[in-house]
Design an enzyme around this catalytic site. Sequence first.
Site, PDB file in Angstrom:
ATOM      1  N   HIS A  54      -3.683  -3.893  12.713  1.00  0.00           N
ATOM      2  CA  HIS A  54      -2.549  -3.966  13.454  1.00  0.00           C
ATOM      3  C   HIS A  54      -3.128  -3.493  14.801  1.00  0.00           C
ATOM      4  O   HIS A  54      -3.738  -2.440  14.661  1.00  0.00           O
ATOM      5  CB  HIS A  54      -1.516  -3.082  12.967  1.00  0.00           C
ATOM      6  CG  HIS A  54      -0.983  -3.749  11.214  1.00  0.00           C
ATOM      7  ND1 HIS A  54      -1.282  -3.492  10.183  1.00  0.00           N
ATOM      8  CD2 HIS A  54      -0.032  -4.740  11.530  1.00  0.00           C
ATOM      9  CE1 HIS A  54      -0.684  -4.113   9.386  1.00  0.00           C
ATOM     10  NE2 HIS A  54       0.110  -4.890  10.199  1.00  0.00           N
TER      11      HIS A  54
ATOM     12  N   GLN B 221      -4.843  -7.821   1.552  1.00  0.00           N
ATOM     13  CA  GLN B 221      -4.935  -8.362   2.690  1.00  0.00           C
ATOM     14  C   GLN B 221      -5.997  -7.806   3.708  1.00  0.00           C
ATOM     15  O   GLN B 221      -6.271  -6.703   3.565  1.00  0.00           O
ATOM     16  CB  GLN B 221      -3.548  -8.300   3.405  1.00  0.00           C
ATOM     17  CG  GLN B 221      -2.351  -8.904   2.657  1.00  0.00           C
ATOM     18  CD  GLN B 221      -1.050  -8.695   3.515  1.00  0.00           C
ATOM     19  OE1 GLN B 221      -0.649  -7.359   3.736  1.00  0.00           O
ATOM     20  NE2 GLN B 221      -0.150  -9.592   3.700  1.00  0.00           N
TER      21      GLN B 221
ATOM     22  N   ASP C 224      -6.031  -6.667   6.571  1.00  0.00           N
ATOM     23  CA  ASP C 224      -4.791  -6.609   7.434  1.00  0.00           C
ATOM     24  C   ASP C 224      -5.507  -5.556   8.624  1.00  0.00           C
ATOM     25  O   ASP C 224      -6.271  -4.849   8.309  1.00  0.00           O
ATOM     26  CB  ASP C 224      -3.836  -5.939   6.796  1.00  0.00           C
ATOM     27  CG  ASP C 224      -2.561  -6.485   6.954  1.00  0.00           C
ATOM     28  OD1 ASP C 224      -2.333  -7.088   7.976  1.00  0.00           O
ATOM     29  OD2 ASP C 224      -1.199  -5.698   6.384  1.00  0.00           O
TER      30      ASP C 224
ATOM     31  N   LYS D  76       4.931 -15.969  14.936  1.00  0.00           N
ATOM     32  CA  LYS D  76       3.227 -15.913  14.602  1.00  0.00           C
ATOM     33  C   LYS D  76       2.663 -17.245  14.645  1.00  0.00           C
ATOM     34  O   LYS D  76       3.263 -18.480  15.078  1.00  0.00           O
ATOM     35  CB  LYS D  76       3.515 -15.588  12.824  1.00  0.00           C
ATOM     36  CG  LYS D  76       3.967 -16.491  11.868  1.00  0.00           C
ATOM     37  CD  LYS D  76       4.174 -16.142  10.658  1.00  0.00           C
ATOM     38  CE  LYS D  76       5.017 -16.791   9.766  1.00  0.00           C
ATOM     39  NZ  LYS D  76       4.872 -16.757   8.425  1.00  0.00           N
TER      40      LYS D  76
ATOM     41  N   CYS E 287       1.696  -2.535   7.242  1.00  0.00           N
ATOM     42  CA  CYS E 287       2.055  -2.149   8.535  1.00  0.00           C
ATOM     43  C   CYS E 287       2.861  -0.959   8.707  1.00  0.00           C
ATOM     44  O   CYS E 287       2.846  -0.304   9.684  1.00  0.00           O
ATOM     45  CB  CYS E 287       2.888  -3.591   9.244  1.00  0.00           C
ATOM     46  SG  CYS E 287       3.994  -4.631   8.339  1.00  0.00           S
TER      47      CYS E 287
ATOM     48  N   HIS F  92       0.176  -8.095  14.650  1.00  0.00           N
ATOM     49  CA  HIS F  92      -0.371  -8.128  13.004  1.00  0.00           C
ATOM     50  C   HIS F  92      -1.430  -9.190  13.007  1.00  0.00           C
ATOM     51  O   HIS F  92      -1.178 -10.265  13.637  1.00  0.00           O
ATOM     52  CB  HIS F  92       0.971  -8.454  12.214  1.00  0.00           C
ATOM     53  CG  HIS F  92       2.046  -7.518  12.294  1.00  0.00           C
ATOM     54  ND1 HIS F  92       2.259  -6.914  11.378  1.00  0.00           N
ATOM     55  CD2 HIS F  92       2.865  -7.428  13.266  1.00  0.00           C
ATOM     56  CE1 HIS F  92       3.490  -6.295  11.855  1.00  0.00           C
ATOM     57  NE2 HIS F  92       3.730  -6.450  13.085  1.00  0.00           N
TER      58      HIS F  92
ATOM     59  N   ARG G  64       4.244  -7.442  -4.656  1.00  0.00           N
ATOM     60  CA  ARG G  64       5.336  -8.267  -4.421  1.00  0.00           C
ATOM     61  C   ARG G  64       5.701  -9.001  -5.798  1.00  0.00           C
ATOM     62  O   ARG G  64       4.951  -9.413  -6.534  1.00  0.00           O
ATOM     63  CB  ARG G  64       5.384  -9.316  -3.389  1.00  0.00           C
ATOM     64  CG  ARG G  64       5.029  -8.400  -1.970  1.00  0.00           C
ATOM     65  CD  ARG G  64       4.687  -9.462  -0.949  1.00  0.00           C
ATOM     66  NE  ARG G  64       4.167  -9.010   0.286  1.00  0.00           N
ATOM     67  CZ  ARG G  64       3.813  -9.653   1.302  1.00  0.00           C
ATOM     68  NH1 ARG G  64       3.731 -10.973   1.482  1.00  0.00           N
ATOM     69  NH2 ARG G  64       3.081  -8.826   2.442  1.00  0.00           N
TER      70      ARG G  64
END
Length: 646
Positions: free
Chosen positions: A388, A384, A386, A472, A337, A518, A366
């Site tokens: 946005h 991910q 992902d 979320k 993000c 997100h 991570r």
Amino acid sequence: MIKISLPDGSVREYAKGTNSLQIAQSISEGLARNVLAAKANGEVVDASLPILNDSSLNLLTWNDEQGKSTLWHSSAHLMAEALESIYPGIKFGIGPPIENGFYYDVDLGGRQLNPEDFKKIEDKMLELARQNNSFVRREVSKSDAIDYFNKKEDEYKLDLLKDLNDGTITFYEQGQFTDLCKGPHIPNTGFIKAAKVMSIAGAYWRGDEKNKQLTRIYAITFPKDKELKEYLVLLEEAKKRDHRKLGKELELFTFSEKVGMGLPLWLPAGAALRERLIQFMQKAQIKSGYLPVVTPHIGHKQLYVTSGHYEKYGADSFQPIRTPQEGEEFFLKPMNCPHHCEIYKSKPRSYKDLPLRLAEFGTVYRYEQHGELHGLTRVRGFTQDDAHLFCRPDQIKEEFCKVIDMVLYVLKALDFPDFTAQISLRDPNDKAKYIGSDENWQKAEDAIKESALEKGLKTTTVLGEAAFYGPKLDFMVKDAIGRKWQLGTIQVDYNLPERFELEYTGSDNQKHCPVMIHRAPFGSLERFIAVLIEHCAGKFPLWLTPEQVAVLPISEKYNEYAKKVLGLLNNYDIRGLIDDRNEKIGRKIRDTEVKKVPFMLVVGEKEEAENTISVRRQGEGDLGSMSIEAFAGLIKKEIDSRMVAF
């Protein structure tokens, strides 16, 4: 008198100080016999705790997740009492409930615990449970608590007490055991009718490798012996479905210590499956107006300082990458993000440009401790799906609802019909964990609640599970054997756009800050594939499976015809392989069954002469002889029945 509002909408009046058990008894003796705890005004409490003010009340039983959790928390205390009885001088760390059961970290003083000892612990637990000892809550001063654990010479409880203040410390007692605990607990030990010690592991005190390693004892309990037996059967089925076992058998992925723990290597079949999932999502995203972007695998430290990720996770992340330039530091990308915020900021934006939907299959990294790594479900590098979405405040609800539609599309296509949408909010009593103003949080939480209501989702609300920058909606999915997994997630975020000073020019010709959504329907591709493997036991949907058919020639004489068959099938976009080993057809069929290839096409003299194939379905057997065109139609029909248009 106080007014008690119940889940059915009724309101009853009781004397001030009435507890939840007494309220349950006033409704039904049967209900009272099953109450494990209560939720008063959203907080789970002891069923024996007096209620002093008007309250909304949920009576929690074994059928409620928080009821189960309370019984397992109490069972951890019961196991500790049993352990103290068997191993005098044992010292205790922490003993929380977990998703299935509970554990307790203990210091056995140099003694070793083996699986042969498990039954002795179980028997002692049930012996103590039958005493029906009440769980009694007692408030204590910090000095008295320190005195108590000094006398027990339990340095771990003393360490925990350092973080606690007077007025916040409680003990719970049952039978001959006393523990430092804030609760809540079940009324008495008699609710526990079956117990099983599952396993042991090592665990560093407070998760710090510099501290002493304790013994972590995992166990589970049930209010009926029958339920324990059913659970053990379920565990056996889960072992068969273990994605690590099936991933190896199906040659999907592997790990290498030389590459690094928690860093999966995708083998050809797994890479093909992964790529098909990506293409599936990309197709849906293109139809929904998403724009693909690509960002680097590292980012400057200041990027994550600005986003807030460094403050929240910097200490637990991989160590910084330092360049020859003095003072310059980079980090392996933990989130996509912040990078997408900078893409948004790359040029001026108008209200007419919004919503702007940026999508990336971005790999992030991570750090996880060795003991926390688990197959594909807990890794150090994962991708991910992902995206946005940057939008105006008046667009939030519409965009959020569209994302819900996309998540539902994914769950339908991959046959996850049983799910609950969890509305994850911040903890109102611990706002220091989060960034942003109360006003922005309220607007974001309201947007999620309204969207979930409009889409008619079955929802639960959980406090304290929000991301640090926003609330979320998490999709909690049940797999084929009833286990719950968190898969897709959608988040509303007013905070990162403010921190990155994002803006657009409104219709009033003034500058405004966009709102950010997100979104990751898969979540992590690695974790999603792990769950999918276990859900379908390696028998993937026909549109997704790496190999849809295996052509099995009866002997080498028919290898050329097998190649012709596969070539014709390729024209229909049907994927497959040829097993041309010098093996008997029975062996080829058995080996193909193990590989979970959906269709086996046996070819020999008759099939070559008639230009047909003999079709077998994995797990079902012979479907008879048919033309290649007829078989291609069968494949198309099955795929079309599963793949609804987005």
